[in-house]
Design a protein around this motif. Sequence first.
Motif, PDB file in Angstrom:
ATOM      1  N   TYR A  64      -0.952   2.609  -7.364  1.00  0.00           N
ATOM      2  CA  TYR A  64      -1.080   1.257  -7.363  1.00  0.00           C
ATOM      3  C   TYR A  64      -0.820   0.437  -6.156  1.00  0.00           C
ATOM      4  CZ  TYR A  64      -0.643   2.096 -12.445  1.00  0.00           C
ATOM      5  OH  TYR A  64      -0.724   2.503 -13.995  1.00  0.00           O
ATOM      6  N   ARG A  65      -1.587   1.059  -5.175  1.00  0.00           N
ATOM      7  CA  ARG A  65      -1.307   0.528  -3.831  1.00  0.00           C
ATOM      8  C   ARG A  65      -2.353  -0.016  -3.246  1.00  0.00           C
ATOM      9  NH1 ARG A  65      -0.819   3.533   1.274  1.00  0.00           N
ATOM     10  NH2 ARG A  65      -1.388   5.534   0.266  1.00  0.00           N
ATOM     11  N   ALA A  66      -2.176  -0.987  -2.283  1.00  0.00           N
ATOM     12  CA  ALA A  66      -3.250  -1.651  -1.424  1.00  0.00           C
ATOM     13  C   ALA A  66      -3.368  -0.808  -0.396  1.00  0.00           C
ATOM     14  CB  ALA A  66      -2.886  -2.964  -0.841  1.00  0.00           C
ATOM     15  N   PHE A  67      -4.545  -0.740   0.543  1.00  0.00           N
ATOM     16  CA  PHE A  67      -5.006   0.084   1.364  1.00  0.00           C
ATOM     17  C   PHE A  67      -5.883  -0.341   2.317  1.00  0.00           C
ATOM     18  CE2 PHE A  67      -4.899   4.634   2.003  1.00  0.00           C
ATOM     19  CZ  PHE A  67      -5.870   5.002   2.664  1.00  0.00           C
ATOM     20  N   VAL A  68      -5.906  -0.138   3.412  1.00  0.00           N
ATOM     21  CA  VAL A  68      -6.823  -0.216   4.615  1.00  0.00           C
ATOM     22  C   VAL A  68      -7.578   1.227   4.856  1.00  0.00           C
ATOM     23  CG1 VAL A  68      -7.281  -0.938   7.134  1.00  0.00           C
ATOM     24  CG2 VAL A  68      -5.390  -2.157   5.578  1.00  0.00           C
TER      25      VAL A  68
ATOM     26  N   VAL B 185      -8.417   6.394  -4.963  1.00  0.00           N
ATOM     27  CA  VAL B 185      -7.306   7.415  -5.454  1.00  0.00           C
ATOM     28  C   VAL B 185      -5.758   6.822  -5.269  1.00  0.00           C
ATOM     29  CG1 VAL B 185      -6.033   9.445  -4.882  1.00  0.00           C
ATOM     30  CG2 VAL B 185      -8.662   9.499  -4.953  1.00  0.00           C
ATOM     31  N   ALA B 186      -5.594   6.099  -3.891  1.00  0.00           N
ATOM     32  CA  ALA B 186      -4.601   5.348  -3.748  1.00  0.00           C
ATOM     33  C   ALA B 186      -4.136   4.200  -4.830  1.00  0.00           C
ATOM     34  CB  ALA B 186      -4.317   4.923  -2.428  1.00  0.00           C
ATOM     35  N   ALA B 187      -5.326   3.414  -5.212  1.00  0.00           N
ATOM     36  CA  ALA B 187      -5.047   2.370  -5.833  1.00  0.00           C
ATOM     37  C   ALA B 187      -4.898   2.963  -7.406  1.00  0.00           C
ATOM     38  CB  ALA B 187      -6.348   1.477  -5.942  1.00  0.00           C
ATOM     39  N   ARG B 188      -5.566   3.994  -7.808  1.00  0.00           N
ATOM     40  CA  ARG B 188      -5.405   4.305  -9.179  1.00  0.00           C
ATOM     41  C   ARG B 188      -4.025   5.296  -9.425  1.00  0.00           C
ATOM     42  NH1 ARG B 188      -9.993   8.279 -10.095  1.00  0.00           N
ATOM     43  NH2 ARG B 188      -8.808   9.542  -8.668  1.00  0.00           N
TER      44      ARG B 188
ATOM     45  N   PRO C 199      -5.239  -2.558  -6.183  1.00  0.00           N
ATOM     46  CA  PRO C 199      -5.618  -2.234  -7.509  1.00  0.00           C
ATOM     47  C   PRO C 199      -5.571  -3.352  -8.658  1.00  0.00           C
ATOM     48  CG  PRO C 199      -3.348  -1.796  -7.005  1.00  0.00           C
ATOM     49  CD  PRO C 199      -3.925  -2.128  -5.664  1.00  0.00           C
ATOM     50  N   LEU C 200      -6.313  -3.317  -9.575  1.00  0.00           N
ATOM     51  CA  LEU C 200      -6.569  -4.247 -10.696  1.00  0.00           C
ATOM     52  C   LEU C 200      -5.688  -3.625 -11.547  1.00  0.00           C
ATOM     53  CD1 LEU C 200     -10.252  -5.380 -10.889  1.00  0.00           C
ATOM     54  CD2 LEU C 200      -8.186  -6.768 -10.071  1.00  0.00           C
ATOM     55  N   LEU C 201      -4.442  -4.455 -12.182  1.00  0.00           N
ATOM     56  CA  LEU C 201      -3.655  -3.904 -13.130  1.00  0.00           C
ATOM     57  C   LEU C 201      -3.911  -4.920 -14.504  1.00  0.00           C
ATOM     58  CD1 LEU C 201      -0.419  -2.958 -10.930  1.00  0.00           C
ATOM     59  CD2 LEU C 201      -2.389  -1.442 -11.617  1.00  0.00           C
ATOM     60  N   HIS C 202      -3.948  -4.320 -15.522  1.00  0.00           N
ATOM     61  CA  HIS C 202      -3.726  -5.134 -16.513  1.00  0.00           C
ATOM     62  C   HIS C 202      -2.835  -4.533 -17.817  1.00  0.00           C
ATOM     63  CE1 HIS C 202      -5.258  -7.920 -19.733  1.00  0.00           C
ATOM     64  NE2 HIS C 202      -5.612  -6.893 -20.677  1.00  0.00           N
ATOM     65  N   ASP C 203      -1.805  -5.438 -18.159  1.00  0.00           N
ATOM     66  CA  ASP C 203      -0.738  -4.931 -18.782  1.00  0.00           C
ATOM     67  C   ASP C 203      -0.170  -3.785 -18.245  1.00  0.00           C
ATOM     68  OD1 ASP C 203      -2.523  -6.085 -22.029  1.00  0.00           O
ATOM     69  OD2 ASP C 203      -1.065  -7.132 -20.666  1.00  0.00           O
TER      70      ASP C 203
ATOM     71  N   ALA D 162     -10.275  -1.820  -9.482  1.00  0.00           N
ATOM     72  CA  ALA D 162      -9.947  -2.187  -8.084  1.00  0.00           C
ATOM     73  C   ALA D 162     -10.831  -2.972  -7.345  1.00  0.00           C
ATOM     74  CB  ALA D 162      -9.718  -0.860  -7.080  1.00  0.00           C
ATOM     75  N   LEU D 163     -10.416  -3.925  -6.313  1.00  0.00           N
ATOM     76  CA  LEU D 163     -11.230  -4.802  -5.595  1.00  0.00           C
ATOM     77  C   LEU D 163     -11.091  -4.093  -4.118  1.00  0.00           C
ATOM     78  CD1 LEU D 163     -10.250  -8.298  -6.530  1.00  0.00           C
ATOM     79  CD2 LEU D 163     -12.153  -7.149  -7.391  1.00  0.00           C
ATOM     80  N   GLN D 164     -12.352  -4.159  -3.645  1.00  0.00           N
ATOM     81  CA  GLN D 164     -12.553  -3.734  -2.049  1.00  0.00           C
ATOM     82  C   GLN D 164     -13.501  -4.518  -1.323  1.00  0.00           C
ATOM     83  OE1 GLN D 164     -15.039  -0.404  -0.764  1.00  0.00           O
ATOM     84  NE2 GLN D 164     -13.149   0.453   0.539  1.00  0.00           N
TER      85      GLN D 164
END
Length: 559
Positions: free
Chosen positions: A144-148, A138-141, A168-172, A178-180
């Motif tokens: 757009y925040r990285a998270f621990v 949810v934080a990434a979506r 998060p993975l952002l395209h344009d 996201a990557l975890q």
Amino acid sequence: MSDSPPPAAWSLRKRLTKGLVLTALLPMVLFATSLLLGEWQRSRHELLLRLDANATLSASVIDDFLEGQLAGVRLLADQMGEDPALQGEELARLLHIYPSMLRIQQFNARGDVVAVRDARDREVPLLPGVAADEEWFVAARSQYRAFVSGITRRPAYGNEAVVGVSAPLLHDGRFAGALQADVPVQAFVRLNAESLARRKLELLLLDRGNNVVHAGKALRWKALDAAGARGQEIRRIATQAGRATRVVSMGGLLREGGVAYVEAVVMRNGWTLALVTPHSQLLAPLLPRLLLLAALSAVSLMGVAWALWLQRRLLEKSIGYLLGSLHGYALGGRMVPARTDAIPVELRPLADGIGELGTRMNAAFDEVQAVLEAREHEIAERTASLREAVSELDRLSRTDAMTGCLNYRGFAEAGERLFREARASGTPLSVLALDIDHFKRYNDLYGHAEGDGALRRFAGAVRSALLHADDVLARPGGEEFTVFLPATDHAQALQVGGRVCQRVRDADIAHMGSSKGRLTASVGVATLQPDDTDPEDMLRRADAALYRVKAAGRDGAGA
């Protein structure tokens, strides 16, 4: 009369001997006590410094490790956002660069696993929708925040207790997934925890959800346990990095029971790190010193006893009776005239003079003591009466006599105090500016006596709308009232303002000069802003809001 010889004065000599023993032994006991107390305080100070240094260092080490892992995931996410074709091999290369990572997963925008690489080459299923509702996703979506993330165990992937680092993975500029990466807890706590345990310090690590990330062997929890009330208490006493820390005593933490010292710090990722050590660690270094001092005390006591025995033999034939008499007088006794024949002739005038002086001194002391007791009783009564009067005058000087609210002086002091406290603690502070609608018309219609009664009823209605005991109601003047709301943000203050208006309407105070037919109030709401320099800044905004409410038709609250 009996012809038997007078009894020996041994009882007086015995009391004198006891007094000398205590006089010689007391300094040594005091010195030993002072030495032990100083050693205890030094040991305690060193223990607290050790707790402080190790807690701060351990939190920094773990934070730095996780931020390093997070940086790797974030960098790969940025690269894959620029080139969506990068997937499997890039995931494997990240696991090679960061050997602490157990596995890494790629998720699409719906939360489906689209690619997985495991450091142990285990087969990992591609599961649909597993991350859609998780906090890190949810934080990434949304941000757009990285998270621990906190500690978890993923049965589909293995039985290890892990924490996740994600980006998060952002395209344009749009969210594309996201990557975890999963990092085993032991990868970043084992060495640190073992080093602390060798120094008799137990490590307790709690995530943001009050779950145990790691607990030392002597503690009552294990990984993935809910820390419960004790964990909440530890999180409550934890201090932010850079602030003065504090060490508290707390029970219910150790597996074998007992009380322990605890110091807790808040980590940069929101976790709480606490170091725990039993109270017994403070007493163990003192035991050898205590035994040594006991042995020295015993030897000293025997030496003093021997010296006193020799001295008693020298004194018993000459001044034994006189010393006994003086000792008895020092304890509040009297010399016995019938026994002065046991004193040498040369010392009898001295004995008689001591007895007469003692009698006069005792009489004078009794008289002075009686006068002092009477005077002290009188002074105590007058002091208590004066304190009560001063306290009442101080209260009256800050209180409006008509409504019981704070007057202008109390209002100004309360505003300054609450402003300083809010600035120091970083908590919100709101203010309500209240004005009774058409109150001049009310006084013109019903008279000032009825107006005073309406003011009292209005103040009671406002009090009933306040929820917190530390909310402050003041009447700076006339029909204007002010309410300070500590620990209340803007939205909550607007709700309180609306409740005040409703309670005033519910009071149903008739007012034929108002279009509503009853007394109403207008409320302006303002909240402390970062650039406010004093309470007047808030009050001016609240007054401006009040005028806007009046211009909009009154009987309401607005900002």
